[in-house]
Design a protein around this motif. Sequence first.
Motif, mmCIF file in Angstrom:
data_model
loop_
_atom_site.group_PDB
_atom_site.id
_atom_site.type_symbol
_atom_site.label_atom_id
_atom_site.label_comp_id
_atom_site.label_asym_id
_atom_site.label_seq_id
_atom_site.Cartn_x
_atom_site.Cartn_y
_atom_site.Cartn_z
ATOM 1 N N UNK A 50 -17.413 -17.803 2.989
ATOM 2 C CA UNK A 50 -16.219 -17.995 2.165
ATOM 3 C C UNK A 50 -15.895 -16.744 1.358
ATOM 4 N N UNK A 51 -16.954 -16.074 0.863
ATOM 5 C CA UNK A 51 -16.736 -14.850 0.095
ATOM 6 C C UNK A 51 -16.146 -13.759 0.977
ATOM 7 N N UNK A 52 -16.609 -13.663 2.212
ATOM 8 C CA UNK A 52 -16.068 -12.681 3.153
ATOM 9 C C UNK A 52 -14.585 -12.977 3.424
ATOM 10 N N UNK A 53 -14.260 -14.249 3.622
ATOM 11 C CA UNK A 53 -12.865 -14.641 3.846
ATOM 12 C C UNK A 53 -12.006 -14.298 2.624
ATOM 13 N N UNK A 54 -12.561 -14.557 1.444
ATOM 14 C CA UNK A 54 -11.858 -14.252 0.204
ATOM 15 C C UNK A 54 -11.570 -12.754 0.097
ATOM 16 N N UNK A 55 -12.567 -11.910 0.384
ATOM 17 C CA UNK A 55 -12.378 -10.466 0.335
ATOM 18 C C UNK A 55 -11.349 -10.004 1.358
ATOM 19 N N UNK A 56 -11.334 -10.620 2.543
ATOM 20 C CA UNK A 56 -10.344 -10.263 3.572
ATOM 21 C C UNK A 56 -8.936 -10.596 3.097
ATOM 22 N N UNK A 57 -8.800 -11.747 2.460
ATOM 23 C CA UNK A 57 -7.482 -12.154 1.944
ATOM 24 C C UNK A 57 -7.029 -11.192 0.854
ATOM 25 N N UNK A 58 -7.933 -10.827 -0.046
ATOM 26 C CA UNK A 58 -7.580 -9.873 -1.101
ATOM 27 C C UNK A 58 -7.200 -8.519 -0.513
ATOM 28 N N UNK A 59 -7.910 -8.111 0.519
ATOM 29 C CA UNK A 59 -7.597 -6.843 1.184
ATOM 30 C C UNK A 59 -6.220 -6.912 1.833
ATOM 31 N N UNK A 60 -5.930 -8.043 2.445
ATOM 32 C CA UNK A 60 -4.617 -8.238 3.079
ATOM 33 C C UNK A 60 -3.502 -8.185 2.037
ATOM 34 N N UNK A 61 -3.727 -8.822 0.900
ATOM 35 C CA UNK A 61 -2.718 -8.806 -0.166
ATOM 36 C C UNK A 61 -2.482 -7.379 -0.640
ATOM 37 N N UNK A 62 -3.559 -6.632 -0.846
ATOM 38 C CA UNK A 62 -3.430 -5.247 -1.307
ATOM 39 C C UNK A 62 -2.610 -4.432 -0.316
ATOM 40 N N UNK A 63 -2.909 -4.586 0.955
ATOM 41 C CA UNK A 63 -2.188 -3.859 2.004
ATOM 42 C C UNK A 63 -0.711 -4.258 2.032
ATOM 43 N N UNK A 64 -0.453 -5.561 2.014
ATOM 44 C CA UNK A 64 0.934 -6.042 2.070
ATOM 45 C C UNK A 64 1.731 -5.640 0.835
ATOM 46 N N UNK A 65 1.097 -5.705 -0.326
ATOM 47 C CA UNK A 65 1.787 -5.308 -1.560
ATOM 48 C C UNK A 65 2.147 -3.826 -1.512
ATOM 49 N N UNK A 66 1.239 -3.000 -0.982
ATOM 50 C CA UNK A 66 1.509 -1.570 -0.874
ATOM 51 C C UNK A 66 2.709 -1.335 0.049
ATOM 52 N N UNK A 71 5.054 -3.535 0.782
ATOM 53 C CA UNK A 71 6.228 -4.103 0.130
ATOM 54 C C UNK A 71 6.779 -3.133 -0.906
ATOM 55 N N UNK A 72 5.922 -2.518 -1.691
ATOM 56 C CA UNK A 72 6.377 -1.581 -2.713
ATOM 57 C C UNK A 72 7.071 -0.372 -2.092
ATOM 58 N N UNK A 73 6.541 0.127 -0.972
ATOM 59 C CA UNK A 73 7.183 1.243 -0.284
ATOM 60 C C UNK A 73 8.567 0.841 0.216
ATOM 61 N N UNK A 74 8.670 -0.341 0.770
ATOM 62 C CA UNK A 74 9.949 -0.829 1.281
ATOM 63 C C UNK A 74 10.931 -1.037 0.129
ATOM 64 N N UNK A 75 10.450 -1.605 -0.967
ATOM 65 C CA UNK A 75 11.323 -1.814 -2.119
ATOM 66 C C UNK A 75 11.829 -0.493 -2.679
ATOM 67 N N UNK A 76 10.984 0.539 -2.682
ATOM 68 C CA UNK A 76 11.429 1.853 -3.145
ATOM 69 C C UNK A 76 12.581 2.359 -2.279
ATOM 70 N N UNK A 77 12.465 2.171 -0.964
ATOM 71 C CA UNK A 77 13.542 2.581 -0.056
ATOM 72 C C UNK A 77 14.801 1.763 -0.312
ATOM 73 N N UNK A 78 14.626 0.479 -0.545
ATOM 74 C CA UNK A 78 15.778 -0.397 -0.816
ATOM 75 C C UNK A 78 16.488 0.056 -2.088
#
Length: 116
Positions: A85-101, A103-110
């Motif tokens: 479960x901890x490994x899954x949790x870390x993967x989800x957090x990593x995914x969020x970090x990647x997606x947020x990064x 998203x922020x790049x795309x928002x800057x372009x927008x």
Amino acid sequence: MGKEELIIIRIQKSQKESWKKLSKEKNITMTNLIKASVESRIFDNERRQIILFIEKQDNVFIKIETNINQIAKTANAQKFISEKEFKKFREILSEITHLKKQQNQIFEKIYEMLAI
């Protein structure tokens, strides 16, 4: 907003057909195509696509946040969390970090596009 004026321009028939095709592809009027082009603005259909993208992003993050909350709830109830479960949790957090990064790049372009 004042009274609208009429502008007549002369272009080749082939160019007119090209513009008509482009406006149809973008699902906007030829008037809006020309005005947006002259004023260096984004097109209405592009604005709609941006809004849809933002809504989709929001839905993705809601799903991820729900998963994180479920894991946290389980950990709090059991007072521990398994390695799996901890490994899954870390993967989800990593995914969020990647997606947020992303998203922020795309928002800057927008924002750059909207500022023009």
